[in-house]
Design a protein around this motif. Structure first.
Motif, PDB file in Angstrom:
ATOM      1  N   VAL A 290     113.126 -37.268  21.221  1.00 44.44           N
ATOM      2  CA  VAL A 290     111.677 -37.298  21.395  1.00 44.44           C
ATOM      3  C   VAL A 290     111.388 -38.504  22.278  1.00 44.44           C
ATOM      4  CG1 VAL A 290     109.441 -37.519  20.270  1.00 44.44           C
ATOM      5  CG2 VAL A 290     111.293 -36.277  19.129  1.00 44.44           C
ATOM      6  N   PRO A 291     111.069 -38.315  23.564  1.00 49.59           N
ATOM      7  CA  PRO A 291     110.972 -39.445  24.491  1.00 49.59           C
ATOM      8  C   PRO A 291     110.008 -40.524  24.014  1.00 49.59           C
ATOM      9  CG  PRO A 291     110.930 -37.381  25.691  1.00 49.59           C
ATOM     10  CD  PRO A 291     110.831 -37.020  24.242  1.00 49.59           C
ATOM     11  N   ARG A 292     110.489 -41.753  24.028  1.00 50.50           N
ATOM     12  CA  ARG A 292     109.709 -42.914  23.659  1.00 50.50           C
ATOM     13  C   ARG A 292     109.736 -43.906  24.814  1.00 50.50           C
ATOM     14  NH1 ARG A 292     107.462 -40.436  20.322  1.00 50.50           N
ATOM     15  NH2 ARG A 292     107.539 -40.637  18.050  1.00 50.50           N
ATOM     16  N   SER A 332     113.498 -36.954  31.515  1.00 54.36           N
ATOM     17  CA  SER A 332     113.750 -35.513  31.470  1.00 54.36           C
ATOM     18  C   SER A 332     114.860 -35.219  30.478  1.00 54.36           C
ATOM     19  CB  SER A 332     114.136 -34.986  32.855  1.00 54.36           C
ATOM     20  OG  SER A 332     113.061 -35.126  33.760  1.00 54.36           O
ATOM     21  N   ARG A 333     114.580 -34.318  29.560  1.00 56.73           N
ATOM     22  CA  ARG A 333     115.560 -33.846  28.597  1.00 56.73           C
ATOM     23  C   ARG A 333     115.581 -32.322  28.658  1.00 56.73           C
ATOM     24  NH1 ARG A 333     116.628 -38.244  29.284  1.00 56.73           N
ATOM     25  NH2 ARG A 333     116.807 -39.999  27.809  1.00 56.73           N
ATOM     26  N   ALA A 334     116.544 -31.720  27.993  1.00 56.72           N
ATOM     27  CA  ALA A 334     116.679 -30.265  28.065  1.00 56.72           C
ATOM     28  C   ALA A 334     115.431 -29.570  27.541  1.00 56.72           C
ATOM     29  CB  ALA A 334     117.910 -29.818  27.274  1.00 56.72           C
ATOM     30  N   ALA A 335     114.825 -30.124  26.472  1.00 55.43           N
ATOM     31  CA  ALA A 335     113.711 -29.439  25.833  1.00 55.43           C
ATOM     32  C   ALA A 335     112.349 -29.905  26.316  1.00 55.43           C
ATOM     33  CB  ALA A 335     113.791 -29.613  24.309  1.00 55.43           C
ATOM     34  N   ARG A 336     112.271 -31.108  26.897  1.00 57.17           N
ATOM     35  CA  ARG A 336     110.954 -31.625  27.267  1.00 57.17           C
ATOM     36  C   ARG A 336     111.065 -32.687  28.341  1.00 57.17           C
ATOM     37  NH1 ARG A 336     109.049 -34.273  21.697  1.00 57.17           N
ATOM     38  NH2 ARG A 336     109.938 -32.350  20.896  1.00 57.17           N
ATOM     39  N   GLN A 337     109.937 -33.002  28.935  1.00 58.27           N
ATOM     40  CA  GLN A 337     109.846 -34.016  29.983  1.00 58.27           C
ATOM     41  C   GLN A 337     108.624 -34.869  29.707  1.00 58.27           C
ATOM     42  OE1 GLN A 337     110.512 -32.836  34.140  1.00 58.27           O
ATOM     43  NE2 GLN A 337     108.613 -33.888  34.669  1.00 58.27           N
ATOM     44  N   ALA A 338     108.755 -36.166  29.923  1.00 59.25           N
ATOM     45  CA  ALA A 338     107.650 -37.087  29.639  1.00 59.25           C
ATOM     46  C   ALA A 338     107.566 -38.137  30.734  1.00 59.25           C
ATOM     47  CB  ALA A 338     107.839 -37.754  28.277  1.00 59.25           C
TER      48      ALA A 338
END
Length: 505
Positions: A290-292, A332-338
């Protein structure tokens, strides 16, 4: 009514997209199901909600309870959905009136006793709600511990509560006395606690370089032996920066709110972050499943100080290259981008060689030229190219150390910095460091002698086009501090000297 719909918000980077919490009670064997891409914390909320309702004296409907967090493709995390889920069950089962629920948004984690615990990102959620909600702005009901930070958003209606019972009493109240009261934040008195520049003895060139850096938002590399005052200078740098604007303060506070580290004392104070050299790349730029936000985002609108720069892992330092120019970091991650903001001023410090005493008057250094180059090569050329000012901080002579402090206080230097920064805003609407190539050509014009000095330096030092433009920006800032419209040869020469902290090969 067997269906209740409440509004809340998720977090996706700096954004807080709206989430509808839909609670449906159906016939069948008693069960409690949460759908809508919840993570572990959200799935566990059914146990917290069940215990909180029971301990608050409410009845758990012996029916099939389905909670849908819409939209279904948006990941949901943390315990902020506990409160709207509990209220949705009570409204759907008729235990509280549901007529006015659509006028509010809700967020809060529930304890087993029904108390409301603080959440992360309250400021970002409030800002998104106040900016984007359709029609009349809705009120926001959240834990009392988050009320001060949420109320920083101008015009937001914040209704804090300490327990689930207080929220339920608000909807069941027939008189104003039982309703939740709009939170009026206490005025925050900002007290700058940065050490004063008057404590620093000597180091006239380094002080001037930091004054220029503060006025134009330039990045700085301080190079010198141990004990020369590099850290002392860097820790006082934030006291020179211009006062934060309201927008900058909101952005910086929102980032710290996401990390759960915001306090009222930080309001309108520029952040100063100094991570240890063992910091990982993820801790520096942000990330996680969960991007922080990382250290560069927590330093947004403030200072990021990297002491002992060559001791950082080279791969960690390389991640600074893109945000130093873009002012934003995309995780950027496989499930989401922030996306997180990262407009920070980099202040770095390093020794000139492995032992640290290269060029020291004591001649204590016995490092070979190859070991010196290997040590300095831990910092890549592309990263050095992005650091505007590279200044030497020499060892201090004993007579200077024994003399009385006669340096200017931070307040005096900050006054000159504010005047120069104000001139930049009036001329181009931004700091000199943020000028584009076209704007550099427009606002950083040299006279004939200045152009010749810079051309000769480019040929001799083999600088890149990026270095050329950065020297122009620094020269523009030096001229602004001197209240000069035209950039002369002496200002260009000073800017060139500010970029020669490491010895040429």
């Amino acid at each position: 009514m067997s269906l209740a719909v409440l509004r809340s918000r998720a977090l996706s980077g700096m954004e807080a997209p709206a989430v509808n919490v839909e609670v449906h009670l159906a016939r069948g064997l008693p069960s409690f199901t949460i759908v809508g891409l919840p993570d572990t914390e959200v799935r566990e909320s059914k146990d917290r909600v069940r215990a909180a309702l029971q301990n608050a004296g409410f009845e758990i409907p012996q029916r099939r309870i389905t909670v849908n967090l819409a939209p279904a493709d948006l990941p949901k995390e943390s315990g902020r959905f506990d409160l709207p889920i509990a209220l949705g069950i009570l409204a759907a089962s008729g235990q509280i009136p549901g007529a006015r629920i659509d006028r509010y948004e809700f967020a809060g984690e529930l304890s087993l006793s029904g108390e409301l615990r603080p959440i992360h990102g309250a400021l970002a959620m409030t800002f998104a709600m106040h900016r984007r909600c359709e029609g009349a702005a809705r009120a926001f009901i959240l834990p009392l511990a988050n009320a001060d930070e949420a109320a920083l958003v101008p015009g937001a209606t914040i209704l804090p509560a300490q327990t689930l019972l207080e929220v339920c009493a608000h909807f069941a109240a027939r008189d104003v006395e039982c309703a939740l009261k709009r939170h009026e934040p206490q005025p925050v008195i900002t007290v700058e606690s940065h050490p004063d520049f008057s404590d620093v003895k000597g180091q006239i060139n380094a002080k001037k370089a930091l004054e220029v850096a503060a006025a134009g938002r330039h990045s700085v590399l301080l190079v010198g032996p141990p004990g020369s005052g590099k850290t002392m200078l860097a820790t006082r740098f934030a006291g020179l920066l211009p006062a934060m604007s309201a927008d900058e303060a909101l952005e910086a506070a929102a980032v710290h709110s996401l990390a759960g580290s915001f306090t009222a004392e930080q309001w309108m104070r520029r952040p100063f972050r100094s991570p240890h050299h063992t910091t990982s790349g993820v801790a520096l730029v942000g990330g996680g499943s969960v991007p922080r936000p990382g250290e560069i985002s927590l330093a947004h609108c403030g200072v990021l100080f990297l002491d002992e720069l060559p001791e950082f892992d080279r791969r960690v330092l390389e991640v600074l290259r893109q945000p130093l120019e873009a002012g934003v970091i995309t995780i950027s991650r496989a499930a989401r981008q922030a996306d997180f903001p990262a407009r920070f001023q980099l202040i770095a410090a390093m020794n000139p060689c492995p032992c640290g005493y290269l060029g020291h008057p004591s001649n204590k250094c016995h490092c070979t030229i190859e070991s010196v180059y290997r040590y300095q090569d831990r910092i890549s050329g592309p990263l050095l190219d992005r650091i505007d000012i590279q200044i030497e901080v020499p060892a201090m002579a004993p007579p200077t150390l024994g003399a009385q402090t006669d340096g200017e206080p931070s307040a005096v230097i900050a006054g000159r910095v504010a005047s120069a920064f104000g001139a930049q805003l009036a001329r181009q609407g931004k700091a000199n460091e943020a000028l584009t190539t076209h704007e550099v050509d427009e606002h950083c014009r040299l006279d004939a002698q200045g152009a010749e000095v810079l051309r000769a330096a480019m040929q001799r030092l083999h600088w890149s086009a990026r270095a050329y433009h950065r020297v122009l920006k620094v020269a523009r800032t030096i001229a602004d501090l001197a209240h000069e419209e035209c950039i002369g040869a002496d200002r260009v020469a000073e800017a060139i000297q500010f970029r020669r902290g490491l010895r040429e090969r």
